[in-house]
Design a protein around this motif. Structure first.
Motif, PDB file in Angstrom:
ATOM      1  N   ASP A   5       0.544  -1.248  -0.031  1.00 15.32           N
ATOM      2  CA  ASP A   5       0.296   0.090  -0.169  1.00 15.32           C
ATOM      3  C   ASP A   5       0.987   1.168   0.055  1.00 15.32           C
ATOM      4  N   ILE A   6       2.037   1.197   0.021  1.00 15.57           N
ATOM      5  CA  ILE A   6       3.107   1.908  -0.017  1.00 15.57           C
ATOM      6  C   ILE A   6       3.882   1.807  -0.903  1.00 15.57           C
ATOM      7  N   GLU A   7       3.870   3.155  -2.277  1.00 18.38           N
ATOM      8  CA  GLU A   7       5.178   2.606  -3.583  1.00 18.38           C
ATOM      9  C   GLU A   7       6.550   4.118  -2.816  1.00 18.38           C
ATOM     10  N   VAL A   8       6.901   3.210  -3.058  1.00 21.09           N
ATOM     11  CA  VAL A   8       8.723   4.198  -3.254  1.00 21.09           C
ATOM     12  C   VAL A   8       9.324   5.201  -4.491  1.00 21.09           C
TER      13      VAL A   8
ATOM     14  N   PRO B 108      22.776  12.709  -2.785  1.00 23.91           N
ATOM     15  CA  PRO B 108      21.839  11.913  -1.985  1.00 23.91           C
ATOM     16  C   PRO B 108      20.550  12.027  -3.540  1.00 23.91           C
ATOM     17  N   PRO B 109      19.880  10.894  -3.445  1.00 21.63           N
ATOM     18  CA  PRO B 109      18.623  10.444  -3.347  1.00 21.63           C
ATOM     19  C   PRO B 109      17.426  11.356  -3.810  1.00 21.63           C
ATOM     20  N   ASN B 110      16.765  11.653  -4.455  1.00 19.99           N
ATOM     21  CA  ASN B 110      15.312  12.950  -4.254  1.00 19.99           C
ATOM     22  C   ASN B 110      14.291  11.463  -4.005  1.00 19.99           C
ATOM     23  N   VAL B 111      14.218  10.887  -3.113  1.00 18.42           N
ATOM     24  CA  VAL B 111      12.979   9.628  -2.990  1.00 18.42           C
ATOM     25  C   VAL B 111      11.800  10.041  -2.231  1.00 18.42           C
ATOM     26  N   GLY B 112      10.289   9.780  -2.816  1.00 21.56           N
ATOM     27  CA  GLY B 112       9.146  10.005  -2.266  1.00 21.56           C
ATOM     28  C   GLY B 112       8.543   8.516  -2.471  1.00 21.56           C
ATOM     29  N   LEU B 113       7.387   8.643  -1.295  1.00 26.06           N
ATOM     30  CA  LEU B 113       6.285   7.942  -0.698  1.00 26.06           C
ATOM     31  C   LEU B 113       5.347   8.591  -1.251  1.00 26.06           C
ATOM     32  N   THR B 114       4.097   7.636  -2.093  1.00 26.30           N
ATOM     33  CA  THR B 114       3.343   8.315  -1.782  1.00 26.30           C
ATOM     34  C   THR B 114       1.948   6.618  -1.617  1.00 26.30           C
TER      35      THR B 114
END
Length: 525
Positions: free
Chosen positions: A284-287, A494-500
């Protein structure tokens, strides 16, 4: 005249920058290299989620977790990328913008032409555009906004110092006159410096935001949340959601818990590196891993007697185990650097092998330089990536005989004042998130105090370039000079990481160092 030019223009290299002005280019968070897609996928996330994640796409609201906290709303006088990343492209707009690939595209200017000598930019303006308070956008607004750059005291207004005057041709045509050719003028106009302001609004910029963008500003509770509402009278394509709430978190763990429990629908620039593997295992969460402009750099103040010697600086660089730094700071996410540019820069060269970790070689270099009993104070902002990096570096330097005293400082209030303003440090670490941050090495008054006549001359040559090949070759030569001088240790990108969560799509994947465009965000059931 040339045809409409959409080339991505790099930063202007001005020797007139001041440390105080340059504070505005920094943000709290780490962000870096990664994927190629323009936006995240549309199948991300959690069932249900917050109230923000319910309803149809047209009337839905979305709650997004953030970390970099705006001190107020006025990015003309307030440092910190957090201010303009929330407002630019959402509430405020400029003549041009950067697209997801970093290319300059039309916005309030529907087209433009550049004179053959590169000193005149003539813009054709969109018609029928109004600010949120009803003020008409026209050529007079462009003249007012760009000529007002002299009043900015943050976010490096000198990057557009070549703008000499603005000539109003008619209501919807304006010519920007440059004092000299400037390869990067369009690039900077696509960022915060190119923001268009309504004249009657500038006295209240710290507390109110009146732009032409797809969202209207509603409210901001300092360090807690900012609310935006869709502008139903927007001149362009309407925003995909009715409202956006930006919720600000002090640490990555609190934000990670919030997305797991339905407190937010998404997180941008997540720093929960130790939890990404577990997030990727959740249905239920995507990286989403994207790119950024970030350079985590440990600067060395050459006012210190030992650090004034280039051989000592190169020895310190050689003594640092960057693999261990990356593992401690980001659990290995990101790309190790050896120079001041990032992989998305057109002139990027991989210098990661130039100062490979070699304690024995570092000791020999220190001995050769006559550096004995060196003791350094290391000022570290209270951000997790910086603290973790500094602890590794402290151990590395003490292994080669350099005593290091870590001083943790509140960021931004204390760290910015002590380091960027007062320049009171020996070693200092921060993630520079501004695009083309190499421009700061052209300014001897910038907080790291790098003063090289050769580098400044090459910066000037690059700014005056008339084609891509000339610009890139000059910048490559310049980068070699800076790396050889080693005024800092460039650690990683560094990486730009989002969670949705489920149903959230359209969030920007890549961090371009300008506004975070939220107009394409949608919520589906």
């Amino acid at each position: 005249m040339r045809e409409k030019d959409t080339l991505m223009r790099p930063a202007r290299f001005s020797k007139a920058l001041t440390a105080g002005l340059a504070v505005g280019a920094l943000a709290l968070t780490a962000c870096g290299a990664g994927g190629d897609d323009a936006t995240n996928g549309g199948d991300s996330g959690a069932e249900g989620g917050t109230e923000a994640g319910t309803g149809s796409a047209s009337d839905a609201n979305v709650n997004i977790g953030m970390f970099a906290v705006p001190a107020n709303l006025d990015y003309t006088t307030t440092g910190g990328a957090a201010v303009f990343e929330a407002l630019l492209y959402n509430v405020y707009e400029g003549l041009v913008r950067l697209d997801a690939d970093g290319e300059v595209q039309p916005l309030l200017a529907e087209s433009w032409e550049i004179s053959d000598d590169g000193t005149e930019y003539t813009f054709q303006l969109q018609e029928g555009v109004t600010f949120h308070d009803g003020t008409e956008f026209n050529a007079d607004i462009v003249k007012f906004s760009l000529e007002r750059l002299d009043e900015w005291s943050a976010n490096t207004p000198e990057m557009l110092s070549a703008v000499e005057s603005v000539e109003v041709v008619d209501d919807h045509e304006v010519t920007v006159m440059l004092s000299e050719p400037d390869y990067d003028a369009l690039f900077w106009l696509a960022g915060p410096l190119g923001t268009m302001f309504a004249p009657d609004s500038v006295d209240d910029l710290a507390t109110e935001a009146n732009g032409t963008g797809p969202f209207e500003f509603v409210t901001y509770e300092n360090a807690v949340r900012m609310e935006l509402a869709r502008n139903d009278d927007y001149w362009g394509e309407a925003a995909g959601v009715a409202g956006v709430e930006l919720t600000y978190f002090e640490d990555a763990s609190a934000a990670a818990n919030a997305i797991r429990t339905g407190g937010v629908d998404a997180i941008l620039r997540s720093e929960a590196f130790d939890q990404f593997e577990s997030f990727e295992a959740e249905e239920d969460i995507e990286v989403h891993v994207g790119s950024s402009q970030g350079v985590v750099v440990m600067s060395m103040n050459q006012e210190h007697e030992a650090l004034a010697e280039p051989e000592v600086r190169r020895a310190i660089h050689t003594a640092i185990d960057k693999e261990a730094v990356l593992a401690a700071a980001t659990a290995g996410y990101g790309e190790i650097l050896g120079g001041p540019s990032v992989p998305t820069d057109p002139y990027f060269t991989d210098f990661s092998g130039t100062y490979e970790y070699d304690p024995a070689a570092a000791e020999e270099m220190l001995a050769s330089a006559g550096a004995e009993d060196v003791s350094l104070t290391f000022n570290v902002p209270n951000r997790s990536y910086a603290e973790a990096s500094a602890q590794v570096i402290q151990d590395n330097l003490e292994d080669v005989g350099i005593e290091v005293d870590l001083q943790t400082q509140e960021f931004p209030a204390v760290w910015v004042e002590e380091n960027m303003v007062n320049q009171d440090f020996d070693l200092a670490i921060i993630n520079h998130v501004e695009p083309r941050n190499m421009a700061n090495y052209a300014n001897p008054d910038y907080y790291w105090g790098y003063d090289s006549a050769q580098a400044q001359d090459l910066f000037d040559q690059a700014a005056a370039a008339t084609d891509d090949d000339e610009y890139v070759s000059t910048m490559e030569e310049l980068t070699e000079v800076i790396v050889e001088d080693s005024p800092g240790a460039w650690l990683y990108n560094p990486p730009n990481v989002g969670l949705t969560t489920e149903g959230i799509s359209g969030l920007p994947l890549n961090d371009l160092g300008v506004g975070i465009d939220l107009s394409d965000v949608t919520v589906s059931e």
